[in-house]
Design an enzyme around this catalytic site. Structure first.
Site: not given
Ligand code: CAO
Length: 468
Positions: A440-442
């Protein structure tokens, strides 16, 4: 006493020959003062010509495309005795492609006179729709695929002021309405067709104003096709597991900005070690700690151990997003995807950090069997920090697993294969395991994800590092 009154094009400034691009009335229509009769389009602006009288249209003297100028008679209207004729009304104009805020006014009228929006065009039902009729599919829903595409994002909407006013009245975002008029202009029929489509489910309902610019997924409805038209079919309901996992996968797919990173791990030594231990186990199991006949040591068990080491070194991988907070977990539970006849389930091995590779092999084997037998309890499938999806027993090279929310990463592995690897002096045959890490790039940037992948590969290449 009734009388016939001509409605003419009023003063339209310096424009002499302006084409009629929309006609809203036909013989027999009842119209009121200010109802739009026609839209004229110069090279700079569009203008609606409103009626100056109320009554019944007796004659329409122009056609679409006709060029008109000040004084051209557009229609003849039979008025009732009391119907007053308004003095020359203002044109309702608008700059081409504008959103209404910078409407170009009739050159001869001050802005306050022209501020009044035209009423919606008179009912011109009975006109032939510009759309081809939509084929009925399946349960009667109309196939949206046959609709002309609406405007691409950022493109300007071309529509007359009256159509814009009508759209405002209906609460329709004109950006979503496919245009069929000349020069990609949205005409009233387009609007009607669009609204009918939304009401019947053939077209996706518009989301609240502005929401489609960011928040909402303004998707077309699922295509409904009568497959039986093309050949024999059999309808089989989805299993309960498939229905539930499908909903979860869909949510995770659309909500997580996920990126997949690939790495190759040299597992030559660890695989040799695994095979050796399993052979010893078959012979009596003294050195393995496994009793004869118990589950084999699996690559999955080694992977679990390596992943926990990775989670400890990179704590962001052992976290979950909770609004603006990151919840960092101090326990290490690993889920693994298990393929069952009814679909995919994810049993969870708890406290992997406290268990030996032997115990992990035994426990994951037991859980996988329970999964296939449909005997997993909810507690067996909850509490995971990170998931491993192993397709190694099947094949494949690389894939992009979907993050299992609220986890922030998942490691996919495929089948290991012997490959020539350059050792600095020569190519040597090594057993290479393809890794596919989706994160998850967040929470996890690419650099961190790659560091994690490289670390896992190092651990697998030399499993002694796990003890460090
Ligand atoms: N490379 C090469 N061979 C591998 C391997 C790999 N990465 N992983 C396993 N194998 C071999 C095993 O050694 C075993 O061979 P032997 O029978 O000769 O010993 C064989 O493949 C079968 O292994 P397995 O996959 O049944 O067992 P496992 O412990 O490795 O995996 C489980 C267990 C539950 C993960 C697996 O059965 C499973 O269900 N995998 C599917 C997961 C899945 O569907 N993922 C997709 C999710 S997204 O749709």
């Amino acid at each position: 006493m009734s009388q016939i009154i001509e409605v003419k094009v009023p003063d339209i400034g310096d424009f002499a020959e302006v084409p009629v691009i929309e006609l809203y009335v036909k013989v027999g229509d009842s119209i009121k003062v200010d109802d739009a009769i026609a839209t004229l389009e110069s090279d700079k602006a569009t203008m609606d010509v409103p009626s100056t009288v109320a009554g019944t249209v007796k004659e329409v003297l122009v056609q679409l495309g006709a060029k008109v100028g000040e004084g051209t008679v557009l229609i003849k209207v039979e008025t009732g005795a009391s119907a007053p004729a308004a003095s020359s009304p203002p044109l309702q104009g608008e700059g081409q492609g504008g959103d209404g805020s910078n409407a170009q006014r009739s050159p001869t009228h001050p802005p306050d006179e022209t501020a009044k929006q035209p009423t919606k065009p008179p009912n011109n039902g009975g006109q032939v729709s510009a759309y081809p009729s939509l084929p009925l599919e399946g349960g009667g829903a109309k196939a949206p695929a046959t609709l002309a595409p609406a405007l691409p994002a950022g493109a300007k909407v071309h529509a007359s002021p009256s159509v814009r006013a009508y759209a405002r009245e209906l609460g329709v975002d004109l950006n979503k309405v496919p245009a069929t008029g000349p020069k990609n202009r949205i005409v009233k029929e387009d609007l009607t067709k669009y609204v009918k489509g939304v009401m019947s489910g053939a077209t996706a309902a518009p989301v609240a104003a502005g929401a489609s610019l960011g928040g909402g997924l303004d998707l077309l409805p699922w295509p409904k096709v009568d497959f039986a038209k093309f050949g024999e079919i059999e309808v089989k309901p989805l299993s309960r597991i498939k229905k539930i996992s499908g909903q979860n996968l869909s949510r995770n797919w659309v909500m997580i900005p996920a990126v997949t990173y690939h790495e190759d791990a040299d597992i030559t030594d660890i695989e040799a070690f695994r095979v050796l231990l399993n052979k010893e186990n078959e012979k009596g199991g003294a050195s393995t700690g496994l009793s004869t006949g118990s589950a084999k040591l699996t690559m999955l068990a080694f992977l679990m151990k390596a992943c926990v080491k990775g989670l400890q070194k990179f704590p962001e991988f052992n976290s979950s997003l909770d609004g603006d907070n990151l919840v960092l977990k101090k326990y290490f539970n690993i889920g693994f995807a298990a393929d069952t006849p009814n679909g995919l389930v994810v049993p969870v091995v708890k406290n992997v950090d406290k268990k030996s590779v032997f115990e992990l092999a035994q426990e994951s084997g037991d859980l996988a069997k329970q999964a296939r037998d449909g005997k997993l309890k909810p507690a067996d499938m909850s509490g995971a920090c990170f998931t491993i999806s192993s397709l190694g027993g099947i094949g494949g090279t690389y894939f992009a697993p979907i993050v299992n929310a609220p986890e922030v990463a998942i490691l996919g592995v495929n089948k290991s294969a012997m490959k020539p690897v350059w050792d600095g002096k020569a190519f040597v045959p090594r057993l290479v395991l393809p890794l596919s890490l989706t994160a998850d790039h967040r929470v996890i940037d690419g650099a961190l994800a790659t560091r994690f992948n490289v670390y896992i590969a190092q651990l697998l290449a030399d499993f002694r590092r796990v003890a460090l």
